[in-house]
Structure formats: structure tokens, C-alpha cells
Scaffold this active site. Sequence first.
Site, mmCIF file in Angstrom:
data_model
loop_
_atom_site.group_PDB
_atom_site.id
_atom_site.type_symbol
_atom_site.label_atom_id
_atom_site.label_comp_id
_atom_site.label_asym_id
_atom_site.label_seq_id
_atom_site.Cartn_x
_atom_site.Cartn_y
_atom_site.Cartn_z
ATOM 1 N N LYS A 1 29.268 -35.337 0.345
ATOM 2 C CA LYS A 1 30.619 -35.788 0.672
ATOM 3 C C LYS A 1 31.559 -35.536 -0.507
ATOM 4 O O LYS A 1 31.111 -35.499 -1.653
ATOM 5 C CB LYS A 1 30.609 -37.309 0.935
ATOM 6 C CG LYS A 1 29.998 -37.713 2.242
ATOM 7 C CD LYS A 1 30.115 -39.229 2.433
ATOM 8 C CE LYS A 1 29.499 -39.654 3.752
ATOM 9 N NZ LYS A 1 30.219 -39.159 4.933
ATOM 10 N N ASP B 1 24.660 -34.840 6.309
ATOM 11 C CA ASP B 1 25.549 -36.004 6.346
ATOM 12 C C ASP B 1 25.547 -36.664 7.731
ATOM 13 O O ASP B 1 26.058 -37.772 7.891
ATOM 14 C CB ASP B 1 26.964 -35.576 5.941
ATOM 15 C CG ASP B 1 27.843 -36.755 5.549
ATOM 16 O OD1 ASP B 1 27.296 -37.871 5.391
ATOM 17 O OD2 ASP B 1 29.061 -36.556 5.404
ATOM 18 N N ARG C 1 22.419 -40.851 12.863
ATOM 19 C CA ARG C 1 21.777 -40.624 14.167
ATOM 20 C C ARG C 1 20.290 -40.355 13.998
ATOM 21 O O ARG C 1 19.495 -40.625 14.901
ATOM 22 C CB ARG C 1 22.496 -39.473 14.884
ATOM 23 C CG ARG C 1 22.443 -38.168 14.146
ATOM 24 C CD ARG C 1 23.472 -37.169 14.660
ATOM 25 N NE ARG C 1 24.832 -37.495 14.221
ATOM 26 C CZ ARG C 1 25.919 -36.803 14.562
ATOM 27 N NH1 ARG C 1 25.806 -35.752 15.354
ATOM 28 N NH2 ARG C 1 27.101 -37.153 14.124
HETATM 29 N N1 BES Z 1 28.576 -42.716 7.454
HETATM 30 C C1 BES Z 1 29.234 -41.553 7.919
HETATM 31 C C2 BES Z 1 30.382 -41.857 8.885
HETATM 32 C C3 BES Z 1 31.605 -42.503 8.305
HETATM 33 C C4 BES Z 1 32.532 -41.765 7.628
HETATM 34 C C5 BES Z 1 31.830 -43.842 8.511
HETATM 35 C C6 BES Z 1 33.676 -42.365 7.133
HETATM 36 C C7 BES Z 1 32.976 -44.434 8.044
HETATM 37 C C8 BES Z 1 33.905 -43.701 7.344
HETATM 38 C C9 BES Z 1 28.255 -40.639 8.662
HETATM 39 O O1 BES Z 1 26.963 -40.651 8.192
HETATM 40 C C10 BES Z 1 28.789 -39.265 8.513
HETATM 41 O O2 BES Z 1 28.881 -38.806 7.413
HETATM 42 N N2 BES Z 1 29.128 -38.643 9.624
HETATM 43 C C11 BES Z 1 29.667 -37.323 9.606
HETATM 44 C C12 BES Z 1 29.070 -36.595 10.776
HETATM 45 C C13 BES Z 1 29.373 -35.133 10.784
HETATM 46 C C14 BES Z 1 28.651 -34.438 9.655
HETATM 47 C C15 BES Z 1 28.907 -34.585 12.125
HETATM 48 C C16 BES Z 1 31.192 -37.429 9.752
HETATM 49 O O3 BES Z 1 31.665 -38.308 10.465
HETATM 50 O O4 BES Z 1 31.880 -36.651 9.106
HETATM 51 ZN ZN ZN Z 2 26.351 -42.418 7.259
HETATM 52 ZN ZN ZN Z 3 26.644 -39.303 6.601
#
Ligand code: BES
Ligand code: ZN
Ligand code: ZN
Length: 502
Positions: free
Chosen positions: A279, A349, A353
Amino acid sequence: MDIQVVDTPLGRYRDDAVVVFAAQGEKITKTVGSAGRDFRGGYATLVADAAFTGEAGQVRTLSARKTERVRTLVLVGLGEASATTGESIRHAASSGVRAARELGARSVTLVAPSGRGPTFRVDAVAEALVEGSIQGLYRFETYKAKPSKDGIDRISVLVAPASAGRARRGAREGQVLGDAVTFARQLGNEPGNTATPTFLAEQAAIIAEEGGLDLRVLEEDDMRKLGMGALLGVSQGSVEPAKLIILTYEPKKRSGKRPETIAIVGKGLTFDTGGVSIKPSAKMEDMKFDMCGGAAVLGAMKAIAGLKVGVRVVGLVPASENMCGAASYKPGDILRAMNGTTIEVRNTDAEGRLILADALAYATSKMRPRPKAIVDLATLTGACVVALGDGHGAVVSNADPLAAELLEASKASGDALWRMPINDIYRAQLDSPYADLSNLGTPGAGTLTAAAFLEKFTGDVPWAHLDIAGMAWTQKKTGHFSTGATGFGVRVIARFLQTRGA
Ligand code: BES
Ligand code: ZN
Ligand code: ZN
């Protein structure tokens, strides 16, 4: 916190502070007058100057001479009477007790507001006042050298004598819920270097002990034996061992039929760096909150033990870190989940899931008796924050009756939810040329493709997914919010289970 319901007439009542609520245009002159002579003039002036109109969120304080029975009067606006909800009463109660605390009160009495309709039923009002107060007074000060000196240790709800019994029941419920939500908030606020998977398992043990719940924690060896390759894949880059926390609540035997079992599953990702698909640095610290779904499940288990709901409930929290290092899983890796499904990792990331996949598969295939429904909660997608912001969590479900129950519980509890679709359009977006499934959908509707992914691990059990990414923490400081974790999900799940077991 000492919580009580009292029915002594306000004119003979003594306390550090009294909070009085007023809807817009509501006449509270008599109530104000009976709280203490000193307040009358001040109140009349505030009203004449339109400085107190009863507008939602308005807070005004009046002080009296030391000789008065009540030193501080706090006036809190409820907004339009017809638009008042349980949640607006909770926010108003929070603002009221906070204002009293700022003026040094140690003990506060809230005069239960009255009005028309189910919102103003005395048990619901008492529940809202107590839950709102407990939430409003919560502060995260664990790591401060000088924690605040002010503090309120007693809250009284003042009602008419005829309704004291009902108010007591409501106040008790409010206390259970308030404590459960602040417990979840505390877990969420704890930093990643404290709140590890092991720490979450220890906290689960405390809840189990207090509430008489059964606790089983699966270790990585157990997971390997069960074939939980998805959860283990996410965790392999971390030095912190993953845990699968399983808490079981058994309702007291009632004559007649066996109670049904409901499973609740929460994402307990204790820190999400994104892994190798790392990230950006900005706001990465917020990813300590990525275990808030898990915290909501633990909080809900605490609540249902206190509320003694009539259904059997199993709470599952897959807990892991998502780190990047030499041992981390990589884009392109193929993991095999417990139900045999192979998953191509397109993005490390999208880890939530993956850890949920094995917990859901466990809940549907290993639990006996089998659950009648599964609800999961997760800070799953940034896309959900784009879609619904901090106004609602998303419900995605393949079972209309279950979705309807959750939306109903949402309204009653104050945890706002909005339904979003799941169908073959989104299910078709997870194809992988190399494995059964990709962990990344095609661009667009990220919340819905993530939900479609989870669905593959729920077998034929009615299932609903709550994406709480926009709701789990906040920058807000008004009402019962304070910067940090909100405990979102505890109340809606507790209410849903309470109704199921009624
Ligand atoms: N924990 C994050 C989702 C998240 C992001 C929650 C910002 C709250 C605030 C999750 O694990 C994630 O990183 N999801 C990615 C998925 C993508 C790679 C398909 C996302 O949402 O960018
Ligand atoms: Zn996450
Ligand atoms: Zn994530």
C-alpha cells in the site's frame, strides 16, 4: 460505570449535573424550573436570545449556586420531534454527559425525554440514553502519560414512577450494548504492535470467561491439518502466528425445540501493509483498524452473553497480519482453500477475502449443528468507502429474508446499513486462467466482486456480508463518536440475534 434508574421528582433530586433534552419548539420551562430555581432566568434568556432552540446537536450549560441541589444543568437539543430516532437520542445523551464531564461532574442524571411513537417508548429511551452515555464517555488513553483526571462514574436515568420497571430493563440493555461497543472500540484502537492475532485470542478468552462462552483457538498446525491454505498463505509473511478464534454461546435450555445456530465471522487482519502489492505510505497507519470486523464479532459475542439471546451463536475470527517480506505470498501464487477451491493471488492486498474464505468454509462444513445463517463483517474494500462513504455499511446477501432482518436490525440499533446487489454479473468477474478463482475482480464494483468471492465459500447456507470499511473508524468527534474505532457492527449483530432468538 454505575448505572441506575430513579423516579424521585426532579424538584427533590440532588446530583452534580442534570441533563434535559428538548425537541425543537418543545416547552421545557417547567422541567428546567424544577431542576433548580437558579436555572429559570438563565434558561429564559437563552430562549429569548434564540441561543437554545432544541436544534439537533445543540448543547448549552447553566450553572447554579453551590446551595442548589443541582449544580449544572445541561440542555441538549433533539431536533424535530417527528424526526427523532433512537440513534439521535444516543448522540444527544453522549453530548450531554460529555458537557457535564467538562464542567467537572462526577455523577450525572439524564431526564428521559418523552414524545409520541415507538422511539419514545421508555425502555427504548432508557436503552438509548445509557448506551449513548457509555459511548460518549469512552476515551482511548491507554498510552497517554497523563490520562484525564475528570470522569463520570455514575449515570442515572430519571423517569416517572410508573415506568421505572420498563426503564430498568432498557437501561440494563443499554449498559450491555454500551460496554460491548466500547470493548470493540478499544480493541480497534489498540495499535498493531499490541493487537496481534495472539492478543485477539487472549481477549476472546476474557470474554469467554466473563460470559460463560466456549472458546477454541485453532493454531497454524491445526489449520494445516484442515487444509486452510488461504489463511495460511496470507499469514506466511508474518512472524506473528495466525489464529482462528471460535467462540460458542449456548442459550439456556428452554423446553421444546432445539435453538438454531447462527455463525458470525469477522475479519481480524491485525495489520494490512498490502503485502508484496504494498500500500502507499499515506494513511497506512489506519490499517491497524483492519481487524475491526473481528473486534465487532468479539464485541457482539460479549453483548449476546449479557443479553442472554435465545439462539446458539458461533463467532469466528480469522486473525492474521498481512506483511511483506522474504516469506510472504506473492502475486501469481496459487493457494488452496479448505473447501478445495484453488485461488490465484493477483493482488496480495486483497487478503481479507482469503482469510475469510477459510473461516467461512470452516463454518459451513465443519460446524455441528450446521448454521442456519452466516453473517460476516469485514473492512474489506476501499471501494465500499467510495460507494457509501461513512454513511452506511454495505449489506450484500444471496438470501433476501436474511438481508431484510439485518436491515431491520440496522434501523433499530443505529448501525446504518444499505443493501447492494450480488448476481452473475459480479460472480463472472473472478475467473482465473490458472486456478478456480482469482482473488481480484475485473475493474469496477470492487465491493461486489469481493462479496461474490466470499460467497463461493458459504456452500448452501444463507449468507450475508457486511462491508464496514467506511464505518469501522472515524475522524468525527461529535455525539458518540471520538476519533478512532467506532465499534460498528456490534449493535446491529446483537439486535439481529436478539430478534432471531425472541
Ligand atoms: N483492508 C483493505 C480495505 C480497506 C481499504 C479498508 C481502505 C478501509 C480503508 C483491503 O484488504 C484491501 O486492501 N482491499 C483492496 C482490494 C483490491 C486490491 C482488490 C482495496 O480495496 O483496494
Ligand atoms: Zn485488509
Ligand atoms: Zn488489503
